[in-house]
Design an enzyme around this catalytic site. Structure first.
Site, PDB file in Angstrom:
ATOM      1  CE  LYS A 123      -0.460  -0.421   5.195  1.00 37.03           C
ATOM      2  NZ  LYS A 123      -1.012  -0.829   6.176  1.00 37.03           N
TER       3      LYS A 123
ATOM      4  CE1 TYR B 124      10.445  32.374   2.012  1.00 40.34           C
ATOM      5  CE2 TYR B 124      10.598  30.087   1.970  1.00 40.34           C
ATOM      6  CZ  TYR B 124      10.653  31.330   1.382  1.00 40.34           C
ATOM      7  OH  TYR B 124      10.267  31.358  -0.048  1.00 40.34           O
TER       8      TYR B 124
END
Ligand code: PLP
Length: 369
Positions: A38, A264
């Site tokens: 999965k 940032y």
């Protein structure tokens, strides 16, 4: 930029084989293995891994959603595929691509039955999901009688498998609870055994169950994280090899002075002269912002380097002051030789989350030697 120097996820099929052998060595020769692929085979590549696992001898593959099963079928995977969380909206695809649903609710069971009847489909295989304490999905003991009633049209529905899921098989301190789950599951098997057409395939163990609870082995096991080289406990990790290595080249190197900042919000401010390397991967590639500011550690020329400042969308910066390196040099974010646990130094998450988050923007490179 040179192809080999892209940000990339290298997937090593030799490591997959090694992990498969480790799993097999914990099992009886006759026990079947279901390979859980999965979420793009835990962030790698579900088609490549699914086919490699078929060649290694898994009897079943499993995915979470129908769409993931369809992808495998379209790529030519022939073995039975169990769908853990089938959604009714995609029922037609389930039938068209001969996928086997996990059945955990009356709603789904009744709709499936009605649909099969309408289309005249017979002998449709299902695996029944039992709740033994995880309290996520599955039928509870008090519902067993009604489940039997719903399964009474044995021409249409073929009870092929029965399974449950262990909540804490990797935690030695939860052994008592795990043993109670095993006991409940064995009781459920007795209830439904008489109901199966042929030998019922019983399965309870995930990776940690395989490695820690021989008494829970049953007829089949569901191997997920261990195939990819991780476990839920240091004793488990030790035996396994990460199959996926996330690598990126240094895009730019610069020296900064005391008082200069990086990234940032100026979250990193240099106390002294530092050498900063910028890597071309960021949170959009699956390296969460929570790994900024020293929470993530990468490896370069045998040395470790911390992420400095905030992780950006497409880039992140690491402090390589003490490392002799140049632009273009390859940095290992995590993988073989520097695992997801080594990267996530403060254990803010688990290897499952780190490896499954590597986004589809990152090229997958298969290595098989
Ligand atoms: C994901 C999953 C597994 C695999 O678990 P691992 O811990 O990765 O081995 C097994 N069973 C079910 C129902 C799952 O959802």
């Amino acid at each position: 930029m040179h192809k080999a120097l892209e940000t990339r996820l290298e997937i090593n099929l030799k490591a997959l084989k090694h992990n498969f052998k480790v799993i097999k060595s914990h099992l009886k020769a006759e026990t079947k293995i279901m390979g859980v692929v999965k979420a793009f085979a835990y962030g790698s590549d579900s088609v490549i891994i699914g086919k490699a696992l078929q060649d290694l001898g898994v009897k079943y593959l499993a995915v979470a959603y129908i769409e993931e099963g369809v992808r495998l079928r379209k790529a030519g995977v022939k073995c039975p595929i169990l769908i853990f969380y089938p959604q009714l909206e995609e029922l037609s695809q389930l039938l068209e691509f001969e996928l086997t649903p996990s059945v955990y609710s009356f709603h789904f069971l009744k709709s499936l039955h009605q649909n099969l009847k309408q289309q005249g489909i017979k002998d449709f295989p299902i695996h029944l999901k039992i709740n033994t304490g995880m309290n996520r999905l599955g039928f509870d003991e008090h519902q067993f009688q009604d489940v039997k009633t719903c399964l009474s049209d044995r021409e249409t529905l073929k009870l092929k498998g029965i399974f449950s899921h262990l909540s804490a098989a990797g935690m030695p301190e939860e052994k008592k609870f795990t043993l109670s789950q095993i006991k409940r599951f064995k009781t459920a098997v007795k209830v439904f055994e008489a109901y199966a057409h042929e030998d019922l395939i019983t399965h309870l163990c995930n990776s940690s169950g395989i490695l820690n609870y021989a008494e829970a082995e049953m007829g089949m096991v569901r191997a997920g994280i261990a195939l990819y080289g991780y476990g839920n406990h240091p004793a488990e990790h030790k035996m396994l090899k990460p199959i996926a290595s996330l690598k990126a080249p240094i895009a730019q190197l610069r020296w900064i002075e005391k008082g200069d900042s990086v990234g940032y919000d100026r979250k990193f401010k240099a106390q002294n002269k530092r050498q900063i390397a910028t890597l071309p991967l960021g949170y959009a590639d699956g390296i969460s912002r929570m790994y900024g500011n020293g929470n993530g550690i990468v490896k370069l020329h045998g040395n470790t380097a911390p992420i400095v400042g905030n992780v950006c969308m497409d880039t992140l910066m690491v402090d390589v002051t003490d490392i002799d390196c140049k632009e273009g040099d390859e940095v290992l974010i995590f993988g073989e030789g520097h695992t997801a646990l080594d990267f996530d130094i403060n254990q803010l998450s688990i290897p499952y989350e780190l490896i499954t988050r590597i986004s589809q923007r990152v090229s997958r490179i298969i290595i098989d030697n």
